[in-house]
Design a protein around this motif. Structure first.
Motif, PDB file in Angstrom:
ATOM      1  N   ALA A   1       0.818  -1.219   0.000  1.00  0.00           N
ATOM      2  CA  ALA A   1       0.000   0.000   0.000  1.00  0.00           C
ATOM      3  C   ALA A   1       0.849   1.266   0.000  1.00  0.00           C
ATOM      4  O   ALA A   1       0.538   2.232  -0.698  1.00  0.00           O
ATOM      5  N   ARG A   2       1.920   1.276   0.762  1.00  0.00           N
ATOM      6  CA  ARG A   2       2.782   2.468   0.828  1.00  0.00           C
ATOM      7  C   ARG A   2       3.433   2.734  -0.534  1.00  0.00           C
ATOM      8  O   ARG A   2       3.449   3.871  -1.003  1.00  0.00           O
ATOM      9  N   ALA A   3       3.948   1.699  -1.180  1.00  0.00           N
ATOM     10  CA  ALA A   3       4.575   1.864  -2.494  1.00  0.00           C
ATOM     11  C   ALA A   3       3.534   2.304  -3.528  1.00  0.00           C
ATOM     12  O   ALA A   3       3.828   3.133  -4.397  1.00  0.00           O
ATOM     13  N   ALA A   4       2.327   1.774  -3.423  1.00  0.00           N
ATOM     14  CA  ALA A   4       1.259   2.164  -4.353  1.00  0.00           C
ATOM     15  C   ALA A   4       0.919   3.642  -4.176  1.00  0.00           C
ATOM     16  O   ALA A   4       0.788   4.379  -5.166  1.00  0.00           O
ATOM     17  N   ALA A   5       0.793   4.086  -2.927  1.00  0.00           N
ATOM     18  CA  ALA A   5       0.482   5.494  -2.662  1.00  0.00           C
ATOM     19  C   ALA A   5       1.600   6.392  -3.181  1.00  0.00           C
ATOM     20  O   ALA A   5       1.333   7.450  -3.778  1.00  0.00           O
ATOM     21  N   GLN A   6       2.841   5.977  -2.984  1.00  0.00           N
ATOM     22  CA  GLN A   6       3.968   6.773  -3.473  1.00  0.00           C
ATOM     23  C   GLN A   6       3.962   6.849  -4.994  1.00  0.00           C
ATOM     24  O   GLN A   6       4.215   7.912  -5.564  1.00  0.00           O
ATOM     25  N   ALA A   7       3.653   5.743  -5.659  1.00  0.00           N
ATOM     26  CA  ALA A   7       3.607   5.735  -7.125  1.00  0.00           C
ATOM     27  C   ALA A   7       2.503   6.659  -7.639  1.00  0.00           C
ATOM     28  O   ALA A   7       2.695   7.399  -8.603  1.00  0.00           O
ATOM     29  N   ILE A   8       1.360   6.609  -6.988  1.00  0.00           N
ATOM     30  CA  ILE A   8       0.243   7.469  -7.409  1.00  0.00           C
ATOM     31  C   ILE A   8       0.611   8.934  -7.199  1.00  0.00           C
ATOM     32  O   ILE A   8       0.447   9.762  -8.102  1.00  0.00           O
TER      33      ILE A   8
ATOM     34  N   THR B   1       3.015  10.709  -9.640  1.00  0.00           N
ATOM     35  CA  THR B   1       2.536  11.095 -10.961  1.00  0.00           C
ATOM     36  C   THR B   1       1.236  11.894 -10.938  1.00  0.00           C
ATOM     37  O   THR B   1       0.912  12.565 -11.908  1.00  0.00           O
ATOM     38  N   ARG B   2       0.481  11.822  -9.829  1.00  0.00           N
ATOM     39  CA  ARG B   2      -0.855  12.417  -9.836  1.00  0.00           C
ATOM     40  C   ARG B   2      -1.063  13.575  -8.873  1.00  0.00           C
ATOM     41  O   ARG B   2      -1.932  14.402  -9.090  1.00  0.00           O
ATOM     42  N   CYS B   3      -0.351  13.630  -7.775  1.00  0.00           N
ATOM     43  CA  CYS B   3      -0.641  14.631  -6.732  1.00  0.00           C
ATOM     44  C   CYS B   3      -0.075  15.992  -7.106  1.00  0.00           C
ATOM     45  O   CYS B   3       1.053  16.101  -7.562  1.00  0.00           O
ATOM     46  N   ARG B   4      -0.886  16.999  -6.869  1.00  0.00           N
ATOM     47  CA  ARG B   4      -0.442  18.383  -7.079  1.00  0.00           C
ATOM     48  C   ARG B   4       0.060  18.906  -5.736  1.00  0.00           C
ATOM     49  O   ARG B   4      -0.512  18.609  -4.701  1.00  0.00           O
ATOM     50  N   PRO B   5       1.075  19.748  -5.761  1.00  0.00           N
ATOM     51  CA  PRO B   5       1.511  20.346  -4.501  1.00  0.00           C
ATOM     52  C   PRO B   5       0.412  21.236  -3.946  1.00  0.00           C
ATOM     53  O   PRO B   5      -0.382  21.792  -4.682  1.00  0.00           O
TER      54      PRO B   5
END
Length: 163
Positions: free
Chosen positions: A146-153, A156-160
């Motif tokens: 889950a942690r690696a998945a959240a980091q991958a998302i 590429t997807r999260c805006r500051p």
């Protein structure tokens, strides 16, 4: 999740509204749901908005999913009794014979086998329709870690934050 009783529709919507008001700007990640969640329903405004969102498919191995579910719901006598009571709601979908088989497996402590069979035979086919409706996905990520998945998302997807 647990199998505790659900709030009333009014209490659910009040809590949902309060939580939505507390969000600041930025990305919000929500698990895909149908309009109905047990006996309660998502309000129309939210359900319609969810259908327009960017979608990410999070996959996972059967073994990891089984392990998480068994750990989440528990295997003590109270948890098993709740699960078996809730199973009655699936009688029309999976049949009386399958419920009897599951009760036998539960008495033998075969909880992983129960969850795996329910996932593969009932829930995965049921959810596949919803997955197909959410396509296309902007990305697919394996959620076994889950942690690696959240980091991958987020990579590429999260805006500051705008703050």
């Amino acid at each position: 999740g647990t199998m505790d009783s659900q709030p009333s529709q009014k209490d659910f919507e009040a809590a949902l509204w309060q939580n939505l008001r507390d969000f600041s700007s930025g990305d919000v990640f929500i698990e895909a749901e149908s309009r109905k969640i047990g006996a309660i329903s998502l309000p129309n405004f939210l359900f319609e908005r969810l259908k327009k969102c960017t979608t990410i498919l999070v996959t996972g191995s059967t073994s990891k999913r089984v392990s998480r579910i068994v750990q989440s719901y528990g295997t003590d006598k109270v948890a098993v009794a709740r699960a078996l009571t809730s199973l009655e709601h699936l009688k029309e979908q999976i049949g009386t014979q399958r419920i009897a088989q599951i009760k036998t497996l539960a008495a033998e402590g075969q909880f992983e086998e129960i969850v795996e069979r329910l996932l593969l035979d009932h829930y995965d086919p049921l959810y596949q329709k919803g997955i197909n409706q959410c396509a296309p996905f902007v990305m697919t990520v394996n959620g076994d870690d889950a942690r690696a998945a959240a980091q991958a998302i987020c990579a590429t997807r999260c805006r500051p934050s705008l703050e």
